[in-house]
Design a protein around this motif. Sequence first.
Motif, PDB file in Angstrom:
ATOM      1  N   GLU A   4      47.250  56.142 102.130  1.00 21.97           N
ATOM      2  CA  GLU A   4      47.492  56.610 100.557  1.00 21.97           C
ATOM      3  C   GLU A   4      46.525  55.565  99.588  1.00 21.97           C
ATOM      4  N   ASN A   5      46.705  54.452  99.572  1.00 22.21           N
ATOM      5  CA  ASN A   5      45.889  53.392  98.859  1.00 22.21           C
ATOM      6  C   ASN A   5      44.331  53.318  99.256  1.00 22.21           C
ATOM      7  N   LEU A   6      44.149  53.619 100.389  1.00 22.61           N
ATOM      8  CA  LEU A   6      42.505  53.406 101.043  1.00 22.61           C
ATOM      9  C   LEU A   6      42.258  54.851 100.485  1.00 22.61           C
ATOM     10  N   THR A   7      42.725  55.691 100.444  1.00 23.56           N
ATOM     11  CA  THR A   7      42.103  57.133 100.078  1.00 23.56           C
ATOM     12  C   THR A   7      41.885  57.031  98.655  1.00 23.56           C
ATOM     13  N   ALA A   8      42.811  56.293  97.710  1.00 16.55           N
ATOM     14  CA  ALA A   8      42.660  56.187  96.304  1.00 16.55           C
ATOM     15  C   ALA A   8      41.588  55.655  95.916  1.00 16.55           C
ATOM     16  N   MET A   9      41.145  54.406  96.882  1.00 19.75           N
ATOM     17  CA  MET A   9      39.837  53.586  96.742  1.00 19.75           C
ATOM     18  C   MET A   9      38.555  54.607  96.716  1.00 19.75           C
ATOM     19  N   LYS A  10      38.706  55.158  97.904  1.00 17.04           N
ATOM     20  CA  LYS A  10      37.454  56.089  98.187  1.00 17.04           C
ATOM     21  C   LYS A  10      37.561  57.240  97.162  1.00 17.04           C
ATOM     22  N   ARG A  11      38.338  57.776  96.648  1.00 14.98           N
ATOM     23  CA  ARG A  11      38.316  58.708  95.756  1.00 14.98           C
ATOM     24  C   ARG A  11      38.005  58.264  94.326  1.00 14.98           C
ATOM     25  N   ALA A  12      38.130  56.944  94.087  1.00 11.26           N
ATOM     26  CA  ALA A  12      37.862  56.456  92.741  1.00 11.26           C
ATOM     27  C   ALA A  12      36.209  56.063  92.992  1.00 11.26           C
ATOM     28  N   GLY A  13      35.558  56.147  94.104  1.00 11.08           N
ATOM     29  CA  GLY A  13      34.186  56.055  94.142  1.00 11.08           C
ATOM     30  C   GLY A  13      33.590  54.780  95.040  1.00 11.08           C
ATOM     31  N   ALA A  14      34.559  54.352  95.703  1.00 10.76           N
ATOM     32  CA  ALA A  14      34.100  53.168  96.474  1.00 10.76           C
ATOM     33  C   ALA A  14      33.257  53.681  97.791  1.00 10.76           C
ATOM     34  N   LYS A  15      32.368  53.110  98.119  1.00 13.10           N
ATOM     35  CA  LYS A  15      31.505  53.554  99.437  1.00 13.10           C
ATOM     36  C   LYS A  15      32.007  52.657 100.527  1.00 13.10           C
ATOM     37  N   ILE A  16      32.326  51.538 100.147  1.00 12.05           N
ATOM     38  CA  ILE A  16      32.580  50.403 101.241  1.00 12.05           C
ATOM     39  C   ILE A  16      34.223  50.031 100.770  1.00 12.05           C
ATOM     40  N   ILE A  17      35.183  49.815 101.690  1.00 12.31           N
ATOM     41  CA  ILE A  17      36.539  49.347 101.221  1.00 12.31           C
ATOM     42  C   ILE A  17      36.595  48.053 102.202  1.00 12.31           C
ATOM     43  N   ILE A  18      36.616  46.853 101.744  1.00 14.24           N
ATOM     44  CA  ILE A  18      37.064  45.765 102.491  1.00 14.24           C
ATOM     45  C   ILE A  18      38.472  45.551 102.258  1.00 14.24           C
ATOM     46  N   THR A  19      38.966  45.354 103.650  1.00  8.87           N
ATOM     47  CA  THR A  19      40.565  45.666 103.558  1.00  8.87           C
ATOM     48  C   THR A  19      41.079  44.778 104.884  1.00  8.87           C
ATOM     49  N   TYR A  20      42.273  44.303 104.683  1.00  8.36           N
ATOM     50  CA  TYR A  20      42.775  43.689 106.022  1.00  8.36           C
ATOM     51  C   TYR A  20      43.586  44.549 106.582  1.00  8.36           C
ATOM     52  N   HIS A  21      43.846  45.761 106.285  1.00 11.02           N
ATOM     53  CA  HIS A  21      44.293  46.936 106.743  1.00 11.02           C
ATOM     54  C   HIS A  21      43.332  47.593 107.903  1.00 11.02           C
ATOM     55  N   ALA A  22      41.986  47.253 107.886  1.00 14.04           N
ATOM     56  CA  ALA A  22      41.148  47.962 108.507  1.00 14.04           C
ATOM     57  C   ALA A  22      41.443  48.332 110.057  1.00 14.04           C
ATOM     58  N   VAL A  23      41.854  47.139 110.679  1.00 13.42           N
ATOM     59  CA  VAL A  23      41.895  47.372 112.096  1.00 13.42           C
ATOM     60  C   VAL A  23      43.032  48.486 112.412  1.00 13.42           C
ATOM     61  N   ASP A  24      44.269  48.086 111.653  1.00 11.47           N
ATOM     62  CA  ASP A  24      45.505  49.041 111.771  1.00 11.47           C
ATOM     63  C   ASP A  24      45.125  50.396 111.427  1.00 11.47           C
ATOM     64  N   ALA A  25      44.230  50.791 110.270  1.00  8.91           N
ATOM     65  CA  ALA A  25      44.118  51.830 109.769  1.00  8.91           C
ATOM     66  C   ALA A  25      43.015  52.831 110.743  1.00  8.91           C
ATOM     67  N   ALA A  26      42.011  51.990 111.184  1.00 10.76           N
ATOM     68  CA  ALA A  26      41.093  52.652 112.031  1.00 10.76           C
ATOM     69  C   ALA A  26      41.856  53.062 113.279  1.00 10.76           C
ATOM     70  N   GLY A  27      42.696  52.305 113.784  1.00  5.93           N
ATOM     71  CA  GLY A  27      43.359  52.730 115.087  1.00  5.93           C
ATOM     72  C   GLY A  27      44.483  54.086 114.571  1.00  5.93           C
ATOM     73  N   TRP A  28      44.962  54.086 113.449  1.00  6.04           N
ATOM     74  CA  TRP A  28      45.799  55.223 113.444  1.00  6.04           C
ATOM     75  C   TRP A  28      45.136  56.284 113.161  1.00  6.04           C
ATOM     76  N   MET A  29      43.804  56.057 112.694  1.00  7.29           N
ATOM     77  CA  MET A  29      42.771  57.404 112.822  1.00  7.29           C
ATOM     78  C   MET A  29      42.404  57.850 113.962  1.00  7.29           C
ATOM     79  N   GLN A  30      42.153  57.002 115.067  1.00  8.65           N
ATOM     80  CA  GLN A  30      41.843  57.402 116.341  1.00  8.65           C
ATOM     81  C   GLN A  30      43.172  58.213 117.039  1.00  8.65           C
ATOM     82  N   GLU A  31      44.350  57.721 116.762  1.00 10.37           N
ATOM     83  CA  GLU A  31      45.365  58.317 117.483  1.00 10.37           C
ATOM     84  C   GLU A  31      45.417  59.650 116.914  1.00 10.37           C
ATOM     85  N   ARG A  32      45.081  60.155 115.756  1.00 10.68           N
ATOM     86  CA  ARG A  32      45.092  61.544 115.157  1.00 10.68           C
ATOM     87  C   ARG A  32      44.229  62.316 115.619  1.00 10.68           C
ATOM     88  N   VAL A  33      43.041  62.006 116.130  1.00  9.43           N
ATOM     89  CA  VAL A  33      42.366  62.974 116.750  1.00  9.43           C
ATOM     90  C   VAL A  33      42.459  63.144 118.102  1.00  9.43           C
TER      91      VAL A  33
END
Length: 322
Positions: A293-322
Amino acid sequence: MYRFRRLRKDERIRSIMQETRLHPKDFIYPIFVTEGDNIKNPVASMPGVYQYSVDKLDEILVQIRETGIGGIMLFGLPAYKDPEGSQAYAEDGITQRAVRFIKENYPEIYIVVDICLCEYTSHGHCGMVCGNEILNDKTLPYLTRMAVSLAEAGADMVAPSDMMDGRVEAIREGLDKAGFAQIPIMAYSAKFASAYYGPFREAAHSVPGFGDRKSYQMDCANGQEALREIAADIEEGADIVMVKPALAYLDVLKEASLTFDAPLAVYNVSGEYAMVKAAAANGWIDEQRIVMENLTAMKRAGAKIIITYHAVDAAGWMQERV
Ligand code: PBG
Ligand code: ZN
């Protein structure tokens, strides 16, 4: 009455209608690299984040490669510090060695380096110090030297976070002169003096030895000034401009996205990460849902790039979903 709920009926139509979609390439993952061997030190206030010695980097770099994250951002913890932060631009400095190692062994990983002196100076400030003053113009050549030195080591992009005036122009000129006209600058343009950096300063050993950073970082009350900072950095030649921190400053990010056509980055900082992890560890929130939810809000607000300590976890969750 218009029935909005028709397009929310089930998961199939909801996913068709989704306006903002995160992708692992949106993320840049910060990594702390320390001198020494065989070190993987947990950062107490940032569960899941570690300081790695160069020989222990493989573990995290393999995950970065496998999850397809956009890139990494390096922060170095030097062996020793002095008033001029000389390890920031030493040929065999810790960050230079980390860059060379990654370039050689993981050439597909995009390497951004943070350009600032605070991890390297004995006084812990982001620039040169005289008495109690942080000097602006005297600092610029040091930052430039650091940027050129890391470009020589093989960094793909430099990201000045010091908040000295005129540093983007100085670094651009230095890089061009040294033959690095193709290295982009991502400027921490609207960087606020924030209590949200607390855990980072523990992770990067960069607590200022006296005073605070308010004479160079911005007052959290100032949205208008943030736009002027961003305009100045674009004028000086920044390729990407940044708003930092993220969550309490999404209004600034949104306004910047409506005002400028330059690519925008946002830094989801250490304190923001720590709050989510602490609440999740207590079972008070659903970590995965809150993070997305937080990362989506950052992109929705206009960020092209998100620098985040959640990156590895979030990318992992995204892989599991597809
Ligand atoms: C160094 C720097 C800081 C952060 C990024 N680069 C700390 C500071 O300015 O005190 C903060 C990152 C974070 O909190 O995650 N100038
Ligand atoms: Zn700094």
